[in-house]
Design a protein around this motif. Structure first.
Motif, PDB file in Angstrom:
ATOM      1  N   ASP A  14       0.854  -1.187   0.000  1.00  0.00           N
ATOM      2  CA  ASP A  14       0.000   0.000   0.000  1.00  0.00           C
ATOM      3  C   ASP A  14       0.888   1.233   0.000  1.00  0.00           C
ATOM      4  OD1 ASP A  14       0.945   0.307   2.632  1.00  0.00           O
ATOM      5  OD2 ASP A  14      -0.864  -0.586   3.509  1.00  0.00           O
ATOM      6  N   GLU A  15       0.248   2.385   0.102  1.00  0.00           N
ATOM      7  CA  GLU A  15       1.011   3.642   0.023  1.00  0.00           C
ATOM      8  C   GLU A  15       2.009   3.761   1.167  1.00  0.00           C
ATOM      9  OE1 GLU A  15       0.054   8.376   0.410  1.00  0.00           O
ATOM     10  OE2 GLU A  15      -1.349   7.143  -0.740  1.00  0.00           O
ATOM     11  N   THR A  36      -3.718  -5.144  -7.375  1.00  0.00           N
ATOM     12  CA  THR A  36      -3.436  -4.224  -6.268  1.00  0.00           C
ATOM     13  C   THR A  36      -2.383  -3.195  -6.678  1.00  0.00           C
ATOM     14  OG1 THR A  36      -3.952  -5.934  -4.645  1.00  0.00           O
ATOM     15  CG2 THR A  36      -2.638  -4.070  -3.886  1.00  0.00           C
ATOM     16  N   LEU A  88      -2.706   0.926  -7.090  1.00  0.00           N
ATOM     17  CA  LEU A  88      -1.851   1.798  -6.284  1.00  0.00           C
ATOM     18  C   LEU A  88      -1.074   2.784  -7.145  1.00  0.00           C
ATOM     19  CD1 LEU A  88      -0.627   2.542  -3.531  1.00  0.00           C
ATOM     20  CD2 LEU A  88       1.015   0.682  -3.855  1.00  0.00           C
TER      21      LEU A  88
END
Length: 590
Positions: free
Chosen positions: A455-456, A494, A498
């Motif tokens: 994720d970020e 994913t 992102l």
């Protein structure tokens, strides 16, 4: 060309034939240059007697190189030997009734040509007097043939022992024979009338062998003294190399289902037998009386361009499949070449903290830096496949194309396996480096303390770790800029979400990684682990190398030995290794 069957001719005299034993002796090969032609143009072929492998003493004696029927076998050799600068064979004809006329023609002198079939493994090429000369490194005899087309005038039958020395007084018959010999040798070497007069005047002071030797030397001297005419011209549509290139393009296009350029398009309608017939015709072989199978057999085993055409087209298909199957891992690695198979050492230099101020006395102090070394070496990988005689006769290009494509894919798979193994070794921690730690290790500062989802936040931590990597012996940051995000299929969606660039309405909605990282998906990576890499040109982590003389898979071919047809071999000289840890980061995922 290795393993290509070639032929050349010699002559023999009738007085060595024994009608009761049906045997005769012949000098079947000498080092006399024979004019030939290949794709690069004309050249002189030399078969040094010392290059012959005489392990096989029993070979067939054929009628005009006819290998299509056993009825063409006239007899066999009884012995083959090297005597000074010549190869000599004792041959025995069959007792079959249909062979008896052959012996009679040898006895009366109407049949006087001997040719050899042979394979050459390797050539030594040089230029003499402006002409290309190819000397065979190793020669293996495959047959001896009775023929009407001699090519080597200086190879002659062994004379009987009674004639080994010239008699003190020559008879009229001997004088006539000597004159005929001088005339034949002169015509074979295109010598002047003055040379013929000189040899005739020498009379009994010179032997037959000395006449031939003098003719060789005189011919070479005359050739060296001729003015050299050099013609320079542009590319010709009729040049052999141009025709072969266009035919290769057309044949490869048929195999791949693509469209060649305009110049090659006329050859698209040709089948394999058409290519073989054209290659033989352009090499000076008459094919008007040959059937399809005979044309294909002669083209594959002779000196025409046909074998090179097949190899070239197969290589095009192989390289196309190889490039399509290449892994994205190669984008993460730096490429280089190696001159041999010795270990490649990569010396890593540490960074300088900065220049030091020069004192008022002008003293400049030396600056030191750290060093480290990694290394790997090339390995050779290979495979073989065969284009069967049946497939060639049936013009079955599909089988050839499928094999070539599979070999190209296999070469790409081999490279991918080597590169991926560097990342997945040690349970995913990567290959062991020179310092004893895995490529991704806490001491290297390039491994997440615990696996976490992509994720970020976790991607930001990876970027921070790469930006703050330091040199070997200093605390100076090397400032690696992340460029690639590497994931397996499980994380592809994913990762795409992102990295998607967002047309943000507010500052809070801006994706800091949008448009900055390139996504690479390697289908062989399993699980949720992911990696970030910098630019391999600025911060190399992985490196791969090819042999400088063979970059990528190389295809070659030879006459089929264990199978009827043509054998193709694919060889890849390739090596890969990890050269540094600072340009990459790993998170085991969650």
């Amino acid at each position: 060309m290795p393993n290509e069957i070639l032929t050349r001719s010699a002559t023999f005299r009738t007085n060595s034939y024994d009608p009761e034993a049906r045997t005769f002796d012949a000098v079947v090969a000498t080092a006399t240059p024979v004019a030939r032609r290949d794709a690069q143009g004309p050249y002189l072929e030399v078969l040094p007697p010392e290059a012959f492998d005489l392990a096989a003493q029993i070979l067939p004696v054929l009628d005009s190189h006819n290998t299509r029927t056993v009825r063409a076998i006239l007899g066999q050799t009884q012995s083959i030997r090297r005597e000074e600068d010549r190869i000599v064979s004792t041959m025995r004809l069959s007792s079959a009734e249909d062979v008896a006329p052959v012996g009679q023609r040898i006895a009366d002198g109407t049949l006087h040509g001997v040719s050899i079939g042979y394979r050459v493994s390797g050539w030594t090429v040089k230029r003499e007097n402006g002409q290309r000369v190819k000397s065979a490194a190793a020669v293996v005899l495959t047959e001896i043939t009775l023929t009407s087309n001699p090519a080597d005038p200086n190879a002659a039958v062994r004379q009987s022992q009674q004639e080994s020395a010239m008699p003190e007084t020559q008879t009229e018959e001997q004088t006539a024979a000597r004159a005929a010999l001088i005339s034949r040798v002169r015509a074979a070497h295109d010598l002047s009338e003055e040379w013929q007069t000189r040899m005739t005047d020498a009379g009994e002071e010179i032997t037959d062998d000395e006449i031939r030797e003098d003719a060789r030397e005189s011919a070479l001297a005359a050739r060296a003294s001729r003015p050299k005419v050099i013609i320079r011209m542009g590319e010709s549509n009729d040049a052999p190399e141009v025709i072969r290139t266009r035919q290769t393009d057309a044949l490869a296009a048929r195999m791949m289902g693509s469209t060649p350029d305009e110049a090659s398009r006329p050859y698209m309608t040709m089948g394999l037998h058409d290519y073989a017939r054209d290659a033989l015709t352009r090499s000076g072989v008459s094919v008007s009386m040959m059937g399809t199978e005979q044309v294909l057999t002669r083209a594959m085993h002779g000196t025409s361009d046909f074998p090179e055409l097949l190899t070239g087209a197969g290589n095009r298909v192989l390289m196309n499949a190889y490039q399509r199957a290449s892994s994205p891992l190669k984008q993460l690695a730096r490429q280089r070449t190696a001159s041999d198979f010795r270990a490649l050492s990569i010396l890593k230099m540490g960074e300088f903290s900065g220049l030091q101020k020069v004192t008022e006395h002008g003293e400049i102090k030396a600056i030191s830096t750290g060093e480290a070394k990694e290394g790997y070496s090339l390995e050779t990988f290979g495979g073989m496949f065969s284009l069967t005689r049946k497939a060639i006769v049936n013009d079955d290009l599909g089988a050839f194309a499928r094999w070539s494509e599979m070999m190209g894919q296999a070469a790409a798979e081999t490279e991918t396996t080597q590169l991926l193994g560097l990342l997945t070794a040690n349970g995913g921690a990567g290959v062991t480096m020179e310092d004893g730690n895995a490529l991704f290790h806490a001491d290297h500062g390039n491994l997440a303390a615990s696996g976490a989802a992509l994720d970020e936040t976790t991607l930001s931590a990876a970027r921070l770790a790469m930006r703050t990597q330091t040199g070997l012996a200093t605390e100076t940051p090397v400032n690696v800029t992340p460029k690639y995000l590497l994931v397996g299929p499980a994380l592809e969606t994913t990762a795409e979400k992102l990295l998607a660039t967002i047309a943000a309405a507010t500052v809070e909605d801006v994706n800091p990684f949008g448009g900055r990282l390139s996504l690479l998906v390697e289908p062989r990576i399993t699980g949720n682990g992911w990696h970030v890499f910098g630019d391999p040109a600025a911060a190399p982590v992985l490196e791969y190398a090819y042999l400088s003389s063979a970059q990528g898979p190389q295809i070659s071919s030879r006459d089929g030995w264990e199978t009827l047809g043509r054998e193709f071999r694919v060889v890849l000289d390739f090596g890969a290794g990890a050269v540094d840890h600072r340009g990459a980061y790993r998170n085991a995922g969650a």
